[in-house]
Design a protein around this motif. Structure first.
Motif, PDB file in Angstrom:
ATOM      1  N   LEU A 176       0.826  -1.204   0.000  1.00 15.07           N
ATOM      2  CA  LEU A 176       0.000   0.000   0.000  1.00 15.07           C
ATOM      3  C   LEU A 176       0.860   1.254   0.000  1.00 15.07           C
ATOM      4  O   LEU A 176       0.593   2.209  -0.750  1.00 15.07           O
ATOM      5  N   ARG A 218      -7.612   2.480   7.269  1.00 13.46           N
ATOM      6  CA  ARG A 218      -8.854   2.175   6.558  1.00 13.46           C
ATOM      7  C   ARG A 218      -8.578   1.553   5.192  1.00 13.46           C
ATOM      8  O   ARG A 218      -9.287   0.636   4.755  1.00 13.46           O
ATOM      9  N   GLU A 219      -7.552   2.053   4.501  1.00 15.00           N
ATOM     10  CA  GLU A 219      -7.188   1.454   3.204  1.00 15.00           C
ATOM     11  C   GLU A 219      -6.661   0.042   3.405  1.00 15.00           C
ATOM     12  O   GLU A 219      -6.913  -0.850   2.590  1.00 15.00           O
ATOM     13  N   GLU A 221      -7.573  -1.989   5.761  1.00 17.05           N
ATOM     14  CA  GLU A 221      -8.750  -2.833   6.024  1.00 17.05           C
ATOM     15  C   GLU A 221      -9.383  -3.335   4.723  1.00 17.05           C
ATOM     16  O   GLU A 221      -9.873  -4.463   4.657  1.00 17.05           O
ATOM     17  N   LYS A 222      -9.374  -2.484   3.715  1.00 20.57           N
ATOM     18  CA  LYS A 222      -9.968  -2.858   2.428  1.00 20.57           C
ATOM     19  C   LYS A 222      -9.166  -3.954   1.731  1.00 20.57           C
ATOM     20  O   LYS A 222      -9.713  -4.756   0.985  1.00 20.57           O
ATOM     21  N   ARG A 223      -7.874  -3.993   2.000  1.00 18.86           N
ATOM     22  CA  ARG A 223      -6.990  -4.939   1.312  1.00 18.86           C
ATOM     23  C   ARG A 223      -6.823  -6.261   2.064  1.00 18.86           C
ATOM     24  O   ARG A 223      -6.378  -7.248   1.482  1.00 18.86           O
ATOM     25  N   ASP A 224      -7.129  -6.252   3.371  1.00 22.58           N
ATOM     26  CA  ASP A 224      -6.938  -7.458   4.170  1.00 22.58           C
ATOM     27  C   ASP A 224      -8.026  -7.486   5.235  1.00 22.58           C
ATOM     28  O   ASP A 224      -8.075  -6.606   6.100  1.00 22.58           O
ATOM     29  N   ASP A 225      -8.892  -8.489   5.189  1.00 24.62           N
ATOM     30  CA  ASP A 225      -9.998  -8.535   6.156  1.00 24.62           C
ATOM     31  C   ASP A 225      -9.544  -8.961   7.546  1.00 24.62           C
ATOM     32  O   ASP A 225     -10.365  -9.054   8.464  1.00 24.62           O
ATOM     33  N   THR A 228      -8.059  -4.254  11.413  1.00 28.28           N
ATOM     34  CA  THR A 228      -9.107  -3.397  11.964  1.00 28.28           C
ATOM     35  C   THR A 228      -8.531  -2.080  12.465  1.00 28.28           C
ATOM     36  O   THR A 228      -7.373  -2.023  12.895  1.00 28.28           O
ATOM     37  N   THR A 229      -9.365  -1.034  12.401  1.00 28.27           N
ATOM     38  CA  THR A 229      -9.036   0.243  13.032  1.00 28.27           C
ATOM     39  C   THR A 229      -9.991   0.527  14.193  1.00 28.27           C
ATOM     40  O   THR A 229     -10.035   1.656  14.693  1.00 28.27           O
ATOM     41  N   HIS A 321     -13.078  10.493   3.393  1.00 36.19           N
ATOM     42  CA  HIS A 321     -13.873   9.881   4.476  1.00 36.19           C
ATOM     43  C   HIS A 321     -13.410  10.466   5.808  1.00 36.19           C
ATOM     44  O   HIS A 321     -12.808   9.784   6.633  1.00 36.19           O
TER      45      HIS A 321
END
Length: 360
Positions: A176, A218-219, A221-225, A228-229, A321
């Motif tokens: 990222l 947050r980015e 989180e989108k790439r790896d489930d 968490t934040t 966001h």
């Protein structure tokens, strides 16, 4: 055989006195021998190149374990821990040598303090004499204490996750950062976590750097489930938590090459990315193994100061966001911050928008 009452350690151009050099700081384990106070001071000098790269010209708090590290000992984190065995030193201690320099920093409360600002290796060696094991530098230089030059990405494994999970997420974080045009430098936390540092231009304040860290999380989180934040522990699940609040004013992370107060004297150790990918046991990186690594292979962070990146790509993501997240509980309430109420205890009719309880 009588124990020595003092010893001296060569630190740059100085000789630093070490009292009670035979005092055991780390007890022996099944993998490592006991570590004395003198050995801690000698360790500090042996990692001078990497340690001073991490500390030089930065206001630095000390984590002092004056009685050593033993099972069950506690580190004070607030006024409630009056009987703790170890503590954070955020002001220059009394009796500091005349070569120790300091800089004034401002806490979130608005209070100020003179904090140690290492400029030569004799300073952290003297700190070791005072029982300091872990150094906690601010992400700023003394020339500008209000504008960080580091973005710190703290990957914190939650219950049910492993060091291997943190390694996987660190690899995704590296990708990222590359997509954002940034270079990250990784190190072990000295326990199960991983820290990724990015040098940035000192143009943005703490609030903006923290927002950049939230946007990064947050980015991720989108790439790896498995990321968490979520600030509240009950909402994190078995995932790697991106602790964005480590970029808040007066929140610090153990420096590169700092010892950690855990059995075996582990070290928060910088690694090349390919080496991190294959690492299975961070405990192997300790007081006994890290100095030879540094002497033979050099510091993997040797080029960290070569480029300072713009934070703008992450701030642009924040602007897409701009939803605020909670600050640490000891931080003043901030504009736009969600209520500081644990979700499982939050009852709509009993709390106002600022997290204040409403009388029944």
């Amino acid at each position: 055989m009588a124990k020595a009452s003092e010893a001296y350690v060569r630190a740059g151009e100085r000789e630093v006195r070490i009292s009670s050099p035979d005092r055991v700081i780390y007890e022996a384990t099944d993998r490592t021998p006991a570590v004395t106070k003198l050995m801690v001071a000698e360790y500090v000098t042996s990692v001078e190149d990497g340690l001073m790269r991490a500390l030089r010209d930065r206001p630095t708090a000390l984590e002092r374990w004056t009685s050593g590290v033993r099972e069950g000992m506690k580190l004070a984190t607030g006024p409630q821990d009056r009987n703790a065995d170890a503590f954070y030193q955020k002001r220059v201690p009394k009796g500091a040598p005349d070569y120790l320099e300091s800089v004034e920093i401002t806490f979130p409360s608005g209070r100020t303090a003179e904090e140690i600002c290492p400029t030569e290796i004799a300073v952290p060696v003297w700190c070791a004499q005072m029982g300091a094991l872990t150094f906690h530098p601010w992400p700023v230089r003394r020339t500008d204490v209000d504008h960080p030059d580091e973005l710190r990405i703290d990957l914190d494994p939650q219950p049910g996750t492993t060091f291997a999970d943190a390694v996987r997420v660190a690899g995704v974080a590296r990708e990222l950062l590359a997509d954002l045009g940034m270079t990250g430098f990784a190190k072990t936390s000295g326990n199960r976590g991983i820290h990724v540092y990015v040098r940035i231009e000192p143009r943005w304040d703490f609030g903006e750097v923290r927002h950049a860290a939230i946007a990064f999380g947050r980015e991720l989180e989108k790439r790896d489930d498995g990321v968490t934040t979520a600030w509240w522990k009950e909402e994190r699940g078995e995932r790697i938590f991106v602790d964005f609040n480590q970029n808040t004013r007066d929140r610090t992370i153990a420096s590169a090459y700092s010892l950690r107060p855990l059995p075996g004297a582990p070290v928060s150790t910088p690694l090349a990315w390919d080496e991190l990918a294959s690492l299975t046991s961070p405990a192997d990186l300790n007081l006994f193994s890290v100095p030879s690594r540094l002497a033979v292979d050099g510091d993997p962070w040797a080029t960290i100061d070569d480029v300072h990146h713009s934070l703008q790509p992450l701030l642009d993501l924040w602007d897409e966001h701009p939803v605020e997240l909670n600050y640490p509980p000891d931080h003043p309430k901030m504009p736009g911050e969600p209520p500081r109420v644990q979700p499982s205890k939050k009852v709509a009719e009993h709390w106002d928008a600022d997290g204040n309880r409403i009388a029944d």
